[in-house]
Scaffold this active site. Structure first.
Site, PDB file in Angstrom:
ATOM      1  N   ARG A  91      -7.226  -1.709 -14.664  1.00 30.24           N
ATOM      2  CA  ARG A  91      -8.329  -1.357 -15.564  1.00 30.24           C
ATOM      3  C   ARG A  91      -8.850   0.038 -15.222  1.00 30.24           C
ATOM      4  NH1 ARG A  91     -10.398  -2.255 -20.541  1.00 30.24           N
ATOM      5  NH2 ARG A  91     -12.542  -3.016 -20.578  1.00 30.24           N
ATOM      6  N   THR A 378      -5.690  -3.055 -28.617  1.00 27.40           N
ATOM      7  CA  THR A 378      -4.949  -3.594 -27.484  1.00 27.40           C
ATOM      8  C   THR A 378      -3.567  -4.111 -27.892  1.00 27.40           C
ATOM      9  OG1 THR A 378      -7.097  -4.193 -26.529  1.00 27.40           O
ATOM     10  CG2 THR A 378      -5.182  -5.151 -25.478  1.00 27.40           C
ATOM     11  N   THR A 396      -4.166  -1.599 -22.962  1.00 24.00           N
ATOM     12  CA  THR A 396      -5.052  -1.106 -24.012  1.00 24.00           C
ATOM     13  C   THR A 396      -5.485   0.333 -23.787  1.00 24.00           C
ATOM     14  OG1 THR A 396      -7.105  -1.618 -25.225  1.00 24.00           O
ATOM     15  CG2 THR A 396      -7.150  -1.885 -22.838  1.00 24.00           C
ATOM     16  N   GLU A 398      -8.281   0.731 -25.798  1.00 24.79           N
ATOM     17  CA  GLU A 398      -9.486   0.246 -26.473  1.00 24.79           C
ATOM     18  C   GLU A 398      -9.331   0.361 -27.988  1.00 24.79           C
ATOM     19  OE1 GLU A 398     -13.412  -1.397 -26.972  1.00 24.79           O
ATOM     20  OE2 GLU A 398     -11.568  -1.762 -25.929  1.00 24.79           O
ATOM     21  N   GLU A 415     -12.318   3.412 -23.049  1.00 22.17           N
ATOM     22  CA  GLU A 415     -12.672   2.151 -22.391  1.00 22.17           C
ATOM     23  C   GLU A 415     -14.113   2.094 -21.901  1.00 22.17           C
ATOM     24  OE1 GLU A 415     -11.039  -0.413 -22.556  1.00 22.17           O
ATOM     25  OE2 GLU A 415      -9.059   0.319 -23.084  1.00 22.17           O
ATOM     26  N   SER A 442     -13.736  -6.728 -19.550  1.00 25.35           N
ATOM     27  CA  SER A 442     -12.672  -6.816 -20.556  1.00 25.35           C
ATOM     28  C   SER A 442     -12.454  -8.261 -20.960  1.00 25.35           C
ATOM     29  CB  SER A 442     -11.362  -6.247 -19.986  1.00 25.35           C
ATOM     30  OG  SER A 442     -10.272  -6.513 -20.845  1.00 25.35           O
ATOM     31  N   GLY A 464      -7.113  -7.920 -29.694  1.00 24.19           N
ATOM     32  CA  GLY A 464      -8.207  -8.430 -30.511  1.00 24.19           C
ATOM     33  C   GLY A 464      -9.604  -8.253 -29.956  1.00 24.19           C
ATOM     34  N   GLY A 465      -9.801  -7.367 -28.963  1.00 27.79           N
ATOM     35  CA  GLY A 465     -11.144  -7.173 -28.435  1.00 27.79           C
ATOM     36  C   GLY A 465     -11.705  -8.455 -27.867  1.00 27.79           C
TER      37      GLY A 465
END
Length: 582
Positions: A91, A378, A396, A398, A415, A442, A464-465
Site C-alpha cells: 500500500r 482498482t 490499484t 485509486e 491514494e 483500503s 470496486g472501491g
C-alpha cells in the site's frame, strides 16, 4: 515466512501437507492481454508469484485507468511447498510532510472529493515495485528481467484500446485540458482515443526496461524517482510535497494473514490497512447462524440477511480500521466468535434496521467513527503454478487514472484521498486521518479459501472501491453457501447500501425482487453496481477459473507442456456497457 496461527490449525488441522491438485498452471485477470502475460510466464516455468507480477506490469500498460506501477496493492500468497500463507502489504504511504489537514480548507472543513483528487497532493509513494521485489525474492523462479518482457512488448509495439478504456477516457475528458502529458499518450487528434485504435507508450517501455535491467532500486532512486517527484511537486493542479527521501525510504511489508473459520472452511485475507478481510469475515460471521443454503439464492430473505450483516459490519469498519502502525486496530476482537455472535443477535430475521452502531470488540480503544471514501476503481488478478502455489493480488491507483499525473509513462495514484478528510470528529482523532508515512485504509480484499482438509479451493478478489468487500462476500456466499460454480457466483447480482437504502444491481433478478426486499422495512434502490471480480477455483483436483461477465477479463490455463487454453473470456460484448469500475 509467516504461517497460519495455531488457533486455525487447531480448528481445522489445516495446512499440514502440500496440495494434491493436478499440476497445471492458470492465470486470471481483468484484461486478456494481462492474463496472456501471466500464462506466458507460467508456460516458461515461472512461479505463481512470477505470473502475478507479470500481470501487474502488463496491466500498467493496458489498464492504465485502474492500476500499475504508479500505485500499490496487497498480495496474498500460498506456498504449496511448505503449506504456508503469507501476505505482502504494498500500500502507498503519505509523504513525510503530510499533515492531518491535507484535505481541509482554510476553515478546517473537508474538501469536496472532486477538488481533492486531481494533482500532486493526492499522490502516495507507490508500492507495487517494492511489493514485486519482495514477492520475487521469496517465491520467484524466473529471472527478474524475464517477468518484464510481456509488458515491455505491449508498451513498445502497442496495444489496442478496448471498450473499457475508451469509456474511461471519455468520462475523464473534461479534466484533461490541465494534464498535457496524459493527453499526449491517450489522445489522438485532440480527442480521447477510441476502441480499436492501437496505442504505443515508448516512455513506459523505457521505464520498464530500466527497472528490468537495474532492479527495483531504479524505480525508487535516480531518473524515475526524479520524474515522480517532479510531476508531483510541479503539478499545475494542487502541487504536492513528495521528496526523493520519501521514495527511497519506502518498504513493502510482510504481514500475518487474517484468517477465520466460516462453516467448514477457513477464509484468509489481508490485515490492516486493508479492511477487506476483517469486514468480509465479520459479515460472514454474522450470517453463520442463518441457513443460507436452505434459503437459496432466489429467496429475497437471503439477500435481506446479507444486506443487514453488511451494514452491521461496515459500522465497525468505519470506527476501528486504519493503518495498524499508527492506530490500534482490534483485529482479533473484530472477528472473535463470541463478539460476532453478539453482533449477529442485533439482526432481526424479519425486520430491517439501518442504524446499526459500531460495537465494542475485545481489545478496542475508545474511538470515534468517521466515513472514509474510495472510488470504484482498482483491479484483481490471480495465478496458480504447477506446484499448486497461489498468488492472489489486488492492485490499484485509486480512481480512474489516479491523480491524472504521469511520470515515466505511467499514471501516479491518488491514494491519499482514501484517507478520511476530516482529521477529527466529536473532538477525537479519526483512525484513518492523514499522517506522514501512514498508509490509507483500503477495501481491497484478495482472499484465499481453504477446505476442511486444508486444501486451498478458492482464490478471488475484485475492483470496486468500498464495494469490493461486498463483491467478494457475495461471491464467497455464492460458492460456499449456495453451491454455485465460481462463474455463476460472480455473476450473481451485486448489493450495497447508501443513504439509508439497500442498493441492488439494476437490471438483475435482484432488482426485480426490490419490493419483496423493501417489505422487510428498508427502502431498496436499483443502481449501477458494476464489479470486476476475478478468481480461481479447485474443481475435482484441478484449477479452473472465471472472470466477471461485466468485464473484459479472461482466464487461461497452462498444461505441463506449456500449452495454453482460454477457459473463460468474460461476457462483455461489443456495444455492451463496460463495468462501471474500470
Amino acid at each position: 515466512m509467516k504461517k497460519l496461527s495455531l488457533y486455525l490449525i487447531a480448528f481445522f488441522a489445516i495446512l499440514a501437507s502440500p496440495v494434491a491438485a493436478k499440476p497445471n498452471g492458470i492465470a486470471s485477470s481483468a484484461d486478456p492481454r494481462a492474463t496472456a502475460a501471466g500464462a506466458e510466464i507460467l508456460a516458461k516455468g515461472g512461479s505463481a508469484a512470477d505470473a502475478a507480477m507479470a500481470m501487474m506490469l502488463a496491466l500498467t500498460v493496458v489498464e492504465p485507468q485502474s492500476s500499475g506501477i504508479g500505485g500499490g496493492g496487497f498480495l496474498v500468497h500460498y506456498d504449496a511447498g511448505d503449506a504456508t500463507i503469507s501476505t505482502i502489504n504494498g500500500r502507498e504511504t503519505a509523504p513525510a510532510a503530510a499533515t492531518p489537514q491535507r484535505f481541509t480548507d482554510a476553515e478546517g472543513k473537508p474538501l469536496p472529493f472532486l477538488q481533492a483528487f486531481p494533482g500532486g497532493k493526492s499522490v502516495g509513494v507507490p508500492g507495487n515495485i517494492r511489493l514485486m521485489a519482495e514477492a520475487h525474492r521469496k517465491w520467484g523462479k524466473l529471472k527478474w528481467a524475464e517477468i518484464f518482457k510481456p509488458a515491455i512488448r505491449l508498451a513498445d509495439k502497442g496495444f489496442v484500446v478496448n471498450q473499457t478504456l475508451e469509456s474511461r477516457l471519455a468520462a475523464i475528458e473534461r479534466l484533461w485540458p490541465q494534464f498535457e502529458t496524459a493527453r499526449s499518450i491517450y489522445w489522438i487528434d485532440g480527442k480521447p482515443a477510441k476502441a480499436g485504435v492501437t496505442l504505443r507508450n515508448p516512455e513506459l517501455a523505457k521505464t520498464l526496461k530500466l527497472i528490468a535491467k537495474k532492479g527495483p532500486d531504479a524505480f525508487y532512486n535516480g531518473t524515475i524517482a526524479n520524474s515522480i517527484v517532479s510531476s508531483v511537486t510541479k503539478s499545475a493542479v494542487a502541487p504536492g510535497d513528495m521528496t526523493l527521501a520519501d521514495l527511497a525510504a519506502y518498504k513493502a511489508v510482510e504481514q500475518n494473514a487474517v484468517c477465520a473459520p466460516y462453516r467448514v472452511y477457513v477464509i484468509c485475507g489481508m490485515a490492516p490497512p486493508s479492511s477487506g478481510a476483517t469486514t468480509v469475515l465479520q459479515i460472514l460471521g454474522s450470517l453463520e447462524r442463518f441457513d443460507l443454503k436452505a434459503l437459496g439464492k432466489d429467496d429475497p430473505k437471503s439477500w435481506y440477511l446479507i444486506g443487514q450483516a453488511m451494514q452491521l459490519a461496515y459500522a465497525d469498519r468505519e470506527k476501528y480500521l486504519g493503518d495498524a502502525s499508527f492506530v490500534q486496530v482490534p483485529v482479533a476482537g473484530l472477528i472473535d466468535k463470541a463478539y460476532l455472535a453478539e453482533r449477529s443477535a442485533l439482526i432481526d430475521p424479519a425486520r430491517a434496521r439501518t442504524d446499526y452502531p459500531a460495537g465494542n470488540p475485545p481489545g478496542a480503544m475508545p474511538r470515534t467513527a468517521a466515513i472514509s471514501g474510495e472510488v470504484a476503481g482498482t483491479t484483481h488478478f490471480s495465478a496458480v503454478d504447477a506446484r499448486g502455489s497461489i498468488a492472489n493480488m489486488t492492485s490499484t491507483i485509486e480512481g480512474p487514472f489516479g491523480s491524472q499525473l504521469v511520470a515515466g509513462g505511467f499514471f501516479l495514484n491518488n491514494e491519499l484521498t482514501d484517507f478520511t478528510f476530516a482529521p477529527e470528529k466529536d473532538g477525537a482523532p479519526v483512525a484513518n486521518r492523514v499522517e506522514g508515512g501512514k498508509r490509507p485504509l483500503s477495501s481491497m480484499a484478495p482472499t484465499i479459501v481453504f477446505d476442511r482438509e486444508g486444501k486451498p479451493v478458492l482464490a478471488l478478489g475484485s475492483a470496486g472501491g468500498k464495494r469490493i468487500i461486498m463483491h467478494v462476500t457475495k461471491t464467497l456466499i455464492g460458492v460456499l453457501d449456495f453451491g454455485l460454480p465460481l462463474k455463476q457466483a460472480i455473476a450473481m447480482p451485486n448489493i450495497y447500501f447508501g443513504g439509508g437504502a439497500l442498493l441492488v444491481e439494476q437490471n438483475t433478478q435482484l432488482a426485480d425482487k426490490a419490493q419483496a426486499l423493501a417489505n422487510f422495512g428498508q427502502p431498496v434502490k436499483p443502481e449501477d453496481l458494476g464489479s470486476k471480480v476475478n478468481g480461481l477455483q479447485l474443481v475435482d483436483g484441478a484449477w479452473t477459473g472465471a472472470a466477471d461477465p461485466r468485464s473484459e477479463g479472461s482466464v487461461i490455463s497452462v498444461d505441463r507442456k506449456g500449452r495454453q487454453t482460454v477457459i473463460d473470456g468474460g461476457n462483455l460484448q461489443d456495444g455492451a456497457p463496460a463495468a462501471s469500475v474500470g
